[in-house]
Design a protein around this motif. Structure first.
Motif, PDB file in Angstrom:
ATOM      1  N   LEU A   1       0.816  -1.212   0.000  1.00 18.88           N
ATOM      2  CA  LEU A   1       0.000   0.000   0.000  1.00 18.88           C
ATOM      3  C   LEU A   1       0.856   1.270   0.000  1.00 18.88           C
ATOM      4  CD1 LEU A   1      -2.761  -1.119   2.521  1.00 18.88           C
ATOM      5  CD2 LEU A   1      -3.001  -0.790   0.055  1.00 18.88           C
ATOM      6  N   GLY A   2       2.158   1.117   0.112  1.00 16.23           N
ATOM      7  CA  GLY A   2       3.039   2.270   0.083  1.00 16.23           C
ATOM      8  C   GLY A   2       4.386   1.939   0.701  1.00 16.23           C
ATOM      9  N   VAL A   3       5.205   2.986   0.838  1.00 18.35           N
ATOM     10  CA  VAL A   3       6.526   2.869   1.451  1.00 18.35           C
ATOM     11  C   VAL A   3       6.398   3.315   2.907  1.00 18.35           C
ATOM     12  CG1 VAL A   3       8.893   3.739   1.438  1.00 18.35           C
ATOM     13  CG2 VAL A   3       7.721   3.242  -0.737  1.00 18.35           C
ATOM     14  N   GLY A   4       6.766   2.425   3.798  1.00 16.01           N
ATOM     15  CA  GLY A   4       6.587   2.694   5.222  1.00 16.01           C
ATOM     16  C   GLY A   4       7.791   3.365   5.856  1.00 16.01           C
ATOM     17  N   CYS A   5       7.523   4.384   6.665  1.00 15.45           N
ATOM     18  CA  CYS A   5       8.566   5.022   7.473  1.00 15.45           C
ATOM     19  C   CYS A   5       8.435   4.471   8.884  1.00 15.45           C
ATOM     20  CB  CYS A   5       8.380   6.542   7.461  1.00 15.45           C
ATOM     21  SG  CYS A   5       9.541   7.414   8.538  1.00 15.45           S
ATOM     22  N   VAL A   6       9.459   3.727   9.331  1.00 14.68           N
ATOM     23  CA  VAL A   6       9.317   2.987  10.581  1.00 14.68           C
ATOM     24  C   VAL A   6      10.685   2.776  11.230  1.00 14.68           C
ATOM     25  CG1 VAL A   6       9.556   0.725   9.496  1.00 14.68           C
ATOM     26  CG2 VAL A   6       8.163   0.940  11.545  1.00 14.68           C
ATOM     27  N   VAL A   7      10.683   2.613  12.543  1.00 16.45           N
ATOM     28  CA  VAL A   7      11.919   2.216  13.220  1.00 16.45           C
ATOM     29  C   VAL A   7      12.242   0.787  12.794  1.00 16.45           C
ATOM     30  CG1 VAL A   7      12.927   1.673  15.472  1.00 16.45           C
ATOM     31  CG2 VAL A   7      11.650   3.791  15.160  1.00 16.45           C
ATOM     32  N   LYS A   8      13.494   0.540  12.461  1.00 14.17           N
ATOM     33  CA  LYS A   8      13.903  -0.703  11.808  1.00 14.17           C
ATOM     34  C   LYS A   8      13.529  -1.953  12.597  1.00 14.17           C
ATOM     35  CE  LYS A   8      17.838  -2.571   9.251  1.00 14.17           C
ATOM     36  NZ  LYS A   8      19.234  -2.298   8.799  1.00 14.17           N
ATOM     37  N   ASP A   9      13.541  -1.865  13.920  1.00 10.85           N
ATOM     38  CA  ASP A   9      13.211  -3.043  14.737  1.00 10.85           C
ATOM     39  C   ASP A   9      11.857  -3.634  14.370  1.00 10.85           C
ATOM     40  OD1 ASP A   9      15.241  -3.055  17.359  1.00 10.85           O
ATOM     41  OD2 ASP A   9      14.963  -1.098  16.439  1.00 10.85           O
ATOM     42  N   PHE A  10      10.887  -2.773  14.062  1.00 15.21           N
ATOM     43  CA  PHE A  10       9.543  -3.259  13.749  1.00 15.21           C
ATOM     44  C   PHE A  10       9.518  -4.070  12.459  1.00 15.21           C
ATOM     45  CE2 PHE A  10       8.250   0.158  16.643  1.00 15.21           C
ATOM     46  CZ  PHE A  10       7.271  -0.490  17.387  1.00 15.21           C
ATOM     47  N   ALA A  11      10.381  -3.715  11.525  1.00 11.80           N
ATOM     48  CA  ALA A  11      10.381  -4.388  10.228  1.00 11.80           C
ATOM     49  C   ALA A  11      11.453  -5.466  10.116  1.00 11.80           C
ATOM     50  CB  ALA A  11      10.585  -3.350   9.122  1.00 11.80           C
ATOM     51  N   ALA A  12      12.188  -5.719  11.203  1.00 15.29           N
ATOM     52  CA  ALA A  12      13.340  -6.628  11.141  1.00 15.29           C
ATOM     53  C   ALA A  12      12.985  -8.000  10.568  1.00 15.29           C
ATOM     54  CB  ALA A  12      13.955  -6.770  12.530  1.00 15.29           C
ATOM     55  N   GLU A  13      11.902  -8.580  11.036  1.00 15.73           N
ATOM     56  CA  GLU A  13      11.521  -9.931  10.582  1.00 15.73           C
ATOM     57  C   GLU A  13      11.191  -9.930   9.098  1.00 15.73           C
ATOM     58  OE1 GLU A  13       8.076 -13.275  11.528  1.00 15.73           O
ATOM     59  OE2 GLU A  13       8.596 -11.799  13.069  1.00 15.73           O
ATOM     60  N   ALA A  14      10.418  -8.939   8.651  1.00 11.11           N
ATOM     61  CA  ALA A  14      10.038  -8.869   7.236  1.00 11.11           C
ATOM     62  C   ALA A  14      11.250  -8.573   6.353  1.00 11.11           C
ATOM     63  CB  ALA A  14       8.964  -7.799   7.045  1.00 11.11           C
ATOM     64  N   LEU A  15      12.191  -7.782   6.852  1.00 14.60           N
ATOM     65  CA  LEU A  15      13.410  -7.494   6.091  1.00 14.60           C
ATOM     66  C   LEU A  15      14.278  -8.733   5.977  1.00 14.60           C
ATOM     67  CD1 LEU A  15      14.312  -3.994   7.614  1.00 14.60           C
ATOM     68  CD2 LEU A  15      13.587  -4.433   5.248  1.00 14.60           C
TER      69      LEU A  15
END
Length: 301
Positions: A238-252
């Motif tokens: 749905l777009g490009v997310g601006c987030v603290v990296k810890d939240f996206a760590a698993e998906a990354l």
């Protein structure tokens, strides 16, 4: 009102022990001092409180009436002292903490788990709120301490201790693969559908300020309440997310999302423990901060 409340203490022990000698022993004072205190109390209240008995003394009718109230008061005092001792020994009490979803999940939670294992009788309340609201709660004396993320407005009396660095990133899913492994200019963000936190958070304010300083205005298509939802929206392209990296760590790590790269580094921020010098910490608050300090020292070794 009797001028010296110490007289009531002596009266209480004499009435309990039914003996001047035993009361003196309990109070660690002389028997004449006990007798004198009782005489002075009787003079001030205007009536006889004790009469001699075959073994010691006994209360008069007036003495019985007064003792019923004094005993209740002393019972409350003793109970209060007992509860206070339990609180200081962490067998009783409450702990109030302010933390956001991010600071709770990626910093505070393991320490709360340790604390609960050691002191299960302490009731812990965590007020889940963004950094600005946590600072306001701290100043109002509603919480013992807070865990917040920079930036926040420095205020007199608030002491902040940096405890961990965090990194803000922009993440995207398969729909935006054309941007993967490319070095982008920050201005590219103005062309992309962005997903960010709401404006009342320190994270959003930080990113807005950073981008404005670099001539970029962030106009998100989606403004969400939690970072976890930003990751979910990004996973659904749905777009490009601006987030603290810890939240996206698993998906990354799994490759479901990738991190956009820019020709200008986004400065890292920090988590901070904040206390208010005007509001003394509870015994439970001091113990949890001590546990955190030990954990930080161990991690640094």
């Amino acid at each position: 009102m009797v001028s010296n409340l110490e007289y009531y203490k002596v009266f209480y022990y004499v009435a309990k022990c039914r003996s001047l000698t035993a009361a003196a022993s309990q109070l660690s004072i002389s028997q004449p001092a006990v007798s004198q205190s009782i005489k002075l109390l009787e003079r001030e209240v205007g009536t006889k409180l004790f009469v001699r008995a075959s073994k010691g003394v006994k209360l008069t009718a007036e003495g019985e009436l007064l003792f019923s109230y004094v005993a209740e008061g002393y019972g409350q005092i003793e109970q209060g002292e007992k509860k206070l001792a339990q609180m200081l020994d962490l067998e009783l009490g409450e702990l109030h903490i302010g933390a956001s979803d991010m600071t709770l999940r990626f910093y505070l939670l393991p320490y709360l788990e340790q604390f609960h294992e050691k002191y299960p009788k302490i009731r812990v309340t965590v007020s889940n709120a963004p950094t600005p609201e946590t600072i306001r709660s701290l100043r109002a004396g509603m919480i013992d301490f807070g865990v917040v993320s920079t930036p926040f407005e420095e205020t007199a009396g608030i002491r902040a201790v940096k405890v961990r660095e965090i990194e803000d990133v922009f993440v995207a899913g398969l729909k935006f693969m054309a941007y993967k492994n490319k070095m982008l200019d920050l201005q590219e963000l103005e062309k992309l559908p962005l997903i960010s936190l709401e404006k009342n958070t320190s994270t959003r304010r930080y990113m807005d300020a950073f981008l404005i300083n670099n001539g970029v205005e962030m106009r998100p298509e989606f403004e969400l309440a939690t970072s976890g939802m930003i990751v979910q929206f990004a996973l659904r392209n749905l777009g490009v997310g601006c987030v603290v990296k810890d939240f996206a760590a698993e998906a990354l790590e799994s490759g479901k999302l990738f991190e956009l790269r820019f020709n200008k580094i986004i400065p890292r921020r920090t988590f901070c423990l904040v206390t208010d010098s005007r509001n003394p910490l509870s015994a439970a608050g001091r113990k949890l901060l001590e546990l955190i300090s030990i954990g930080e020292d161990s991690a640094a070794e």
